[in-house]
Design an enzyme around this catalytic site. Sequence first.
Site, short mmCIF file in Angstrom:
data_model
loop_
_atom_site.label_atom_id
_atom_site.label_comp_id
_atom_site.label_asym_id
_atom_site.label_seq_id
_atom_site.Cartn_x
_atom_site.Cartn_y
_atom_site.Cartn_z
NE ARG A 1 3.24 5.85 -6.63
CZ ARG A 1 2.75 5.21 -5.77
NH1 ARG A 1 3.39 4.24 -5.23
NH2 ARG A 1 1.48 5.11 -5.21
CB CYS B 1 -1.02 10.67 -6.88
SG CYS B 1 -2.16 10.11 -5.83
N1 EPU Z 1 -6.81 12.35 2.58
C1 EPU Z 1 -7.33 13.45 2.83
N2 EPU Z 1 -7.88 14.28 1.78
C2 EPU Z 1 -7.54 14.09 0.28
C3 EPU Z 1 -6.80 12.78 0.00
C4 EPU Z 1 -6.41 12.00 1.02
O1 EPU Z 1 -7.63 13.99 3.70
O2 EPU Z 1 -8.15 14.69 -0.46
C5 EPU Z 1 -6.24 11.69 3.75
C6 EPU Z 1 -7.10 10.30 3.69
O3 EPU Z 1 -8.24 10.40 4.37
C7 EPU Z 1 -6.07 9.28 4.11
C8 EPU Z 1 -4.68 9.96 4.12
O4 EPU Z 1 -4.90 11.11 3.53
O5 EPU Z 1 -5.99 9.27 5.68
C9 EPU Z 1 -4.15 9.35 2.83
O6 EPU Z 1 -4.99 9.09 1.61
P1 EPU Z 1 -4.87 7.78 0.59
O7 EPU Z 1 -5.27 6.72 1.42
O8 EPU Z 1 -5.75 8.11 -0.44
O9 EPU Z 1 -3.37 7.80 0.09
P2 EPU Z 1 -2.61 8.83 -0.44
O10 EPU Z 1 -1.11 8.78 0.36
O11 EPU Z 1 -3.20 10.02 -0.86
C10 EPU Z 1 -1.49 6.91 -1.78
C11 EPU Z 1 -0.91 6.71 -3.46
C12 EPU Z 1 -1.97 6.42 -4.27
C13 EPU Z 1 -2.54 5.04 -3.80
C14 EPU Z 1 -3.04 5.11 -2.37
C15 EPU Z 1 -3.40 3.90 -1.88
C16 EPU Z 1 0.83 8.37 -3.73
C17 EPU Z 1 1.32 9.71 -4.24
N3 EPU Z 1 -0.43 8.14 -3.72
O12 EPU Z 1 -2.13 8.11 -1.83
O13 EPU Z 1 -1.31 6.03 -5.53
O14 EPU Z 1 -3.38 4.47 -4.72
O15 EPU Z 1 -1.88 5.80 -1.56
O16 EPU Z 1 -2.57 2.91 -1.58
O17 EPU Z 1 1.66 7.56 -3.43
C18 EPU Z 1 -0.78 7.37 -7.54
O18 EPU Z 1 0.51 6.81 -7.34
O19 EPU Z 1 -1.04 7.96 -8.68
C19 EPU Z 1 -1.74 6.92 -6.58
C20 EPU Z 1 -2.93 7.20 -6.78
#
Ligand code: EPU
Length: 294
Positions: free
Chosen positions: A169, A218
Site C-alpha cells: 500500500r 480499509c
Molecule cells: N478479521 C476479524 N474481524 C474483522 C475483520 C477481520 O476477525 O472485523 C479477521 C479475519 O477473520 C481474518 C483476518 O482478520 O482471519 C484477516 O481478515 P481479511 O482476510 O479480511 O484481511 P484484512 O487483513 O483485514 C486485507 C486488506 C484488504 C483486502 C483483504 C483481502 C489491508 C488493510 N486490508 O484485509 O484490503 O481486501 O486483505 O486480501 O491491507 C483495502 O486495502 O482497503 C482492503 C480492503
Amino acid sequence: MRIEDPKLAAGFLELGVQLQHGASLCDLTSLGIGGTTDLLPDLLNLLDAQGIPHKFLGGGSNLLVEDDELPWVVLQLAAPRPDIVLEGNFAHVDAAADLGRTVTYCAKNDLGGMEGLIGVPGTVGGALRMNAGAYGMQIGTYVREVKLYRSAARKIETLRGDQISFEYRHTSFAPDDMMLSVKLELPSKPYPEILKGIRICNEKRRASQPLGQKSAGCIFKNPPGASAGRMIDELGLKSLSVGDARVNDRHANFFVNAGRASAKDMLALISDVRERVRKSFGVILEFEVVVWNA
Ligand code: EPU
C-alpha cells in the site's frame, strides 16, 4: 474554491477544459463525505501561473475529504475512448480507466494476474498510486511503465517499472505526482480459468466486507504480521459510532458513512479507535485512507 474571474474562466474554455462550479466531493467519493469545489481537467500550468492551489482526484474510493468549502480546485482526468489498448501481453491503460473494468476487459482477452483486484473500487491511477492489492497480489507486480505528470518538475515523464518502488500500500511516487497512463505486462491465461479466480475473490470479498455501503475500504494499513480489522474487532469496537460514522459490523477496518456522516465525525471515530488500539496493543495504526484537510 471557485474560479470567479471571467477572464480566467474564458482562458480555461479556450484550452478545452470543462469547468464545474460547486461540484460536491460528497458525490464524488465512495464515503459520500466532503465539501464543495470546482472540478477541472488537466490545466496545471495555467493554475500555477495564477497561484491557484489544486489537488488530483482519482476515483475517490480511498479518500476522506473535509467538510465545507475547500481551498483548492480539484483536477480529474477524463478517460479517453478507448481507455485500454492491448498489444500481446501488454495492456496500455489510461489512469482514469475504471479498475474493475480493466481487470475484466483484460480477462476477456485471456490476460490474467489481476483477479484479486476485482471488486476494488476506483481508477487504475488510484490503484497505481497506492499499489492496490488483495488476495495475495498487488498491481505493482505487473507495471512496466508509468506516464505521469510530476508537479515538482512541472513536466510529463515516463518511468520504467524498475524505477518505481511498489511496497505494501505504498509507492515511491511523490504525493503531488499525477498518474496519466500505465503499461502493464500480464500473464496469458484462458478466460474461463481467470473467471474462476475472479469468482473466488468476489465470494471472499462479499463474505467479509460491506460492499453495498459507503466506505473508503480499509481505513488503516495492516501492521506487519497482523490485521488491523481483527485487532479492532477483538476490542469489541464493531458498531462503535460518532454521529453517522460507524465501525462496520462485518469488517472492523471498514468505517462506513451510515447516513449523513461529516468528515469531523469520521475523523473523531478514526482517532478514537486508533487510540484504543494503541492502548491495548501498543500499536500505532497507520492510515491507509488519504485525508484531505486544509
Ligand atoms: N478479521 C476479524 N474481524 C474483522 C475483520 C477481520 O476477525 O472485523 C479477521 C479475519 O477473520 C481474518 C483476518 O482478520 O482471519 C484477516 O481478515 P481479511 O482476510 O479480511 O484481511 P484484512 O487483513 O483485514 C486485507 C486488506 C484488504 C483486502 C483483504 C483481502 C489491508 C488493510 N486490508 O484485509 O484490503 O481486501 O486483505 O486480501 O491491507 C483495502 O486495502 O482497503 C482492503 C480492503
